[in-house]
Design a protein around this motif. Structure first.
Motif, PDB file in Angstrom:
ATOM      1  N   UNK A 101       0.911  -1.131  -0.037  1.00 40.15           N
ATOM      2  CA  UNK A 101      -0.009  -0.036  -0.152  1.00 40.15           C
ATOM      3  C   UNK A 101       1.005   1.274  -0.158  1.00 40.15           C
ATOM      4  N   UNK A 102       1.979   1.329   0.966  1.00 42.86           N
ATOM      5  CA  UNK A 102       2.877   2.432   0.948  1.00 42.86           C
ATOM      6  C   UNK A 102       3.502   2.797  -0.572  1.00 42.86           C
ATOM      7  N   UNK A 103       4.093   1.765  -1.178  1.00 43.93           N
ATOM      8  CA  UNK A 103       4.797   1.815  -2.274  1.00 43.93           C
ATOM      9  C   UNK A 103       3.646   2.402  -3.610  1.00 43.93           C
ATOM     10  N   UNK A 104       2.520   1.904  -3.451  1.00 46.34           N
ATOM     11  CA  UNK A 104       1.633   2.173  -4.424  1.00 46.34           C
ATOM     12  C   UNK A 104       1.090   3.629  -4.289  1.00 46.34           C
ATOM     13  N   UNK A 105       0.954   4.166  -3.146  1.00 43.87           N
ATOM     14  CA  UNK A 105       0.697   5.542  -2.720  1.00 43.87           C
ATOM     15  C   UNK A 105       1.870   6.395  -3.098  1.00 43.87           C
ATOM     16  N   UNK A 111       6.563   9.597  -6.909  1.00 46.41           N
ATOM     17  CA  UNK A 111       7.886   8.759  -6.734  1.00 46.41           C
ATOM     18  C   UNK A 111       8.193   8.047  -7.871  1.00 46.41           C
ATOM     19  N   UNK A 112       9.385   8.305  -8.802  1.00 47.66           N
ATOM     20  CA  UNK A 112       9.728   7.628  -9.849  1.00 47.66           C
ATOM     21  C   UNK A 112      10.643   6.666  -9.617  1.00 47.66           C
ATOM     22  N   UNK A 113      11.503   6.908  -8.669  1.00 40.49           N
ATOM     23  CA  UNK A 113      12.678   5.769  -8.505  1.00 40.49           C
ATOM     24  C   UNK A 113      12.801   5.521  -7.041  1.00 40.49           C
ATOM     25  N   UNK A 114      12.724   4.293  -6.720  1.00 33.13           N
ATOM     26  CA  UNK A 114      12.617   3.808  -5.283  1.00 33.13           C
ATOM     27  C   UNK A 114      14.063   3.159  -5.012  1.00 33.13           C
ATOM     28  N   UNK A 115      15.039   3.824  -4.013  1.00 32.13           N
ATOM     29  CA  UNK A 115      16.237   3.088  -3.905  1.00 32.13           C
ATOM     30  C   UNK A 115      15.892   2.168  -2.615  1.00 32.13           C
ATOM     31  N   UNK A 116      15.905   0.974  -2.701  1.00 31.31           N
ATOM     32  CA  UNK A 116      15.439   0.051  -1.676  1.00 31.31           C
ATOM     33  C   UNK A 116      16.556  -0.718  -0.979  1.00 31.31           C
ATOM     34  N   UNK A 117      16.724  -0.591   0.291  1.00 26.16           N
ATOM     35  CA  UNK A 117      17.945  -1.275   0.972  1.00 26.16           C
ATOM     36  C   UNK A 117      17.406  -1.956   2.235  1.00 26.16           C
ATOM     37  N   UNK A 422      -6.188   7.331   2.260  1.00 20.77           N
ATOM     38  CA  UNK A 422      -5.279   5.998   2.542  1.00 20.77           C
ATOM     39  C   UNK A 422      -3.736   6.472   2.924  1.00 20.77           C
ATOM     40  N   UNK A 423      -3.739   7.743   2.538  1.00 19.15           N
ATOM     41  CA  UNK A 423      -2.137   8.321   2.931  1.00 19.15           C
ATOM     42  C   UNK A 423      -2.051   8.641   4.278  1.00 19.15           C
ATOM     43  N   UNK A 424      -3.249   9.260   4.940  1.00 19.47           N
ATOM     44  CA  UNK A 424      -3.237   9.191   6.452  1.00 19.47           C
ATOM     45  C   UNK A 424      -3.269   8.117   7.266  1.00 19.47           C
ATOM     46  N   UNK A 425      -3.709   7.104   6.828  1.00 20.79           N
ATOM     47  CA  UNK A 425      -3.651   5.836   7.425  1.00 20.79           C
ATOM     48  C   UNK A 425      -2.089   5.217   7.397  1.00 20.79           C
ATOM     49  N   UNK A 426      -1.401   5.633   6.255  1.00 21.49           N
ATOM     50  CA  UNK A 426      -0.205   5.247   6.130  1.00 21.49           C
ATOM     51  C   UNK A 426       0.832   6.015   7.071  1.00 21.49           C
ATOM     52  N   UNK A 427       0.419   7.229   7.169  1.00 27.14           N
ATOM     53  CA  UNK A 427       1.314   8.234   8.102  1.00 27.14           C
ATOM     54  C   UNK A 427       1.108   7.739   9.364  1.00 27.14           C
TER      55      UNK A 427
END
Length: 602
Positions: A101-105, A111-117, A422-427
């Protein structure tokens, strides 16, 4: 054959996170976005890391609204974020449905580029985030958290990169968060990565040891495709090499970036003026410090440790803590020191030094780490310490998130009508306590950035807290506004009293020699512990949970409270066996060192 080098600028995220405690406001970003958008960067890093936390906690800005505003203001430039894998932007693992859900929102909002570590370099903790990014049609960048140890070899890093390539990543980044890379080690690693896998290689290195620009040059010479830089007015030290400097260094060579140096200089002058507005957040640890090559402590972590030691009146013990950190890291199997493992290792070293006894107190996060709750340790952990921490509990050997049930429905129910989206839920999901407070203040129309609180006539107290609530002052000094919270008052000794303060969210300690007996509104009415059955804590913090009730019988060493300090939770144990006769705290209360929190009679 010429090869253009692509540039990612960190000015809107990591640069001010490294130098100014992540305090730059959106209003200071937007006026320069038109020029930033014309530079021709490969991407601008604008989100993730600590920015989400700082927006909600200190700036009282909606981080999602910041992202939307930046997306609108930068229509021609890729926007990039730093994502902590299964930890997202928090300090724990989230269930897979929260990650998706977070990535989708984040993708929908810009966001175009996700640097994932992953802090452990455990690729199992990257899989769901990578899949979610690809499902959103965005760029998934698999990331190596660079560190040095007997188990961190070029072969191990190459194997990780190949696994991330197989998972569907579009590029691979070397994330040197502490400035540990040296030029020739960089060249060897990049050369190996380019020969063993097919993805473009990005190089991200902090300049703590003064080596980052040389590392980037060696990376480029050995095939790196992209470099991370920061506009000069927010560059160097614990930040990154200056954008203008690297562009000038490569100009006219086969690696020319093609970027306009004059335009970059205009942007640098703008941020030179902006930086002055945040002078109270300047880190003391921004100069070259080669000690990082030994203790591996990232610059932001050094400044946090200094504040924590200052809060305890023990700043003179900083060298001891820095010496203890590598020892704790070895005991834990050599995790890279990056969020959250940097906080886990650093806080445990802090406790070890201040207690005068190693692992007398073990934080809950260290216990969870040793149990496998963050993933597989890179090396072998100290088994004696593991058993001391978790007893007979089983060690987790699967991907930790496999044990988590879906959370989104539960989170929606908990936050209820306060969430308008849904963004508020994720916050709320990222930071339940401060997220709820933020949404409540927004609902009530009382959101005010901490550094911009209204000043009463002549300055003065804006609110006097009850139990667990600091006394707040707003002070105007030569046109600059500061919020001061008295968060705790220590024991009077030798005619002196320690007051624990927070100035614009940064902890400070002041020692007063009062002319008369005075304890300000930030203190509590609790008495000082004098008997073995008086349960107290050794540092200022908040009560997370009370684990017993009056009348309960407890054993010696049994946990009776959980406190939070420095973003880490710690169990407070009873020193004796007996009966709980009084409880003087509740969840959410602020507590000070030496106070009686619970009374137990043997």
């Amino acid at each position: 054959m010429s090869k253009k080098i692509f540039v990612t600028d960190t000015i809107l995220r990591d640069a001010h996170q490294s130098l100014l405690a992540t305090r730059m406001r959106t209003d200071d970003m937007l006026p320069i976005c038109d020029k930033l958008d014309k530079v021709g960067y490969w991407s601008l890093e604008v989100w993730g890391g600590a920015t989400f936390d700082a927006c909600v906690r200190f700036l009282k800005e909606d981080p999602w609204e910041r992202l939307r505003k930046l997306r609108a203001a930068l229509p021609n430039t890729r926007l990039q974020m730093l994502l902590r894998g299964q930890n997202l932007l928090g300090y724990r693992h989230y269930s897979d449905d929260v990650v998706k859900a977070f990535v989708a929102k984040a993708a929908v909002n810009g966001i175009d580029v996700f640097r994932i570590f992953d802090a452990m370099n455990d690729v199992r903790n990257l899989r769901v985030a990578i899949e979610a990014v690809k499902a959103a049609g965005k760029h998934a960048q698999g990331t190596i958290a660079y560190t040095t140890s007997p188990v961190h070899t070029i072969e191990a890093f190459v194997a990780q990169a190949k696994q991330m390539e197989a998972m569907g990543c579009d590029s691979v980044a070397i994330k040197d968060m502490a400035g540990l890379l040296t030029p020739y080690a960089t060249g060897e690693l990049v050369k190996a990565l380019k020969s063993e896998q097919s993805l473009p290689v990005f190089i991200h290195s902090h300049d703590t040891a003064g080596l980052a620009a040389m590392c980037q040059l060696k990376a480029i010479e050995n095939g790196a495709d992209h470099i991370d830089t920061a506009i000069s007015s927010f560059a160097w030290g614990t930040s990154h090499p200056g954008t203008e400097s690297m562009v000038a260094a490569l100009k006219g060579s086969e690696f020319d970036t093609g970027l306009n140096l004059e335009l970059l200089q205009e942007i640098g002058l703008y941020f030179y003026a902006v930086r002055k507005k945040y002078h109270q957040f300047e880190s003391e640890f921004t100069a070259v410090d080669t000690r990082v090559q030994v203790n591996q402590v990232p610059g932001g972590m050094i400044s946090n440790l200094a504040n924590q030691l200052k809060e305890q009146g023990a700043l003179n013990r900083m060298s001891e803590v820095l010496a203890e950190i590598p020892r704790v890291r070895e005991d834990l199997g050599f995790p890279p020191l990056v969020t959250p493992t940097s906080q886990i290792v650093g806080t445990q070293a802090f406790f070890n030094v201040l207690a005068g006894e190693r692992y007398k107190t073990i934080t809950n996060e260290v216990k969870l780490y040793l149990q496998g709750g963050y993933g597989k340790a890179p090396g072998v952990v100290d088994e004696t310490l593991r058993r001391q921490a978790i007893g007979s509990e089983e060690v987790i050997d699967v991907r930790p998130a496999d044990l988590l049930k879906p959370e989104m429905t539960k989170l929606r129910g908990e936050i209820g009508a306060l969430a308008k989206s849904e963004e508020d839920v994720l916050t709320y999901a990222m930071f339940p306590d401060i997220g709820r407070k933020f949404l409540e203040e927004r609902d009530a129309g009382t959101l005010t950035p901490e550094a911009l609180l209204p000043i009463p006539q002549g300055g003065g107290v804006t609110s006097a807290g009850g139990e667990g609530v600091p006394t707040e002052f707003v002070i105007d000094v030569h046109g600059e506004t500061y919020r001061v919270d008295i968060t705790g008052v220590g024991v009077k000794a030798e005619g002196k009293r320690h007051f624990y303060l927070s100035i614009d969210g940064m902890p400070e300690e002041v020692v007063f020699e009062p002319l008369n007996e005075f304890v300000g509104g930030g203190s509590s009415k609790r008495k000082q512990a004098t008997a073995p059955g008086h349960v107290s804590t050794t540092m200022p913090g908040n009560i997370v949970d009370v684990l017993v009730k009056e009348g309960d019988t407890v054993k010696a060493g049994q946990a009776v409270l959980i406190t939070e300090a420095m973003k880490m939770e710690t169990e407070v144990q009873s020193a004796i066996a007996g009966k709980v006769t009084a409880i003087h705290v509740a969840k959410g209360d602020r507590v000070n060192p030496g106070e009686i929190l619970i009374e137990i009679e043997g």
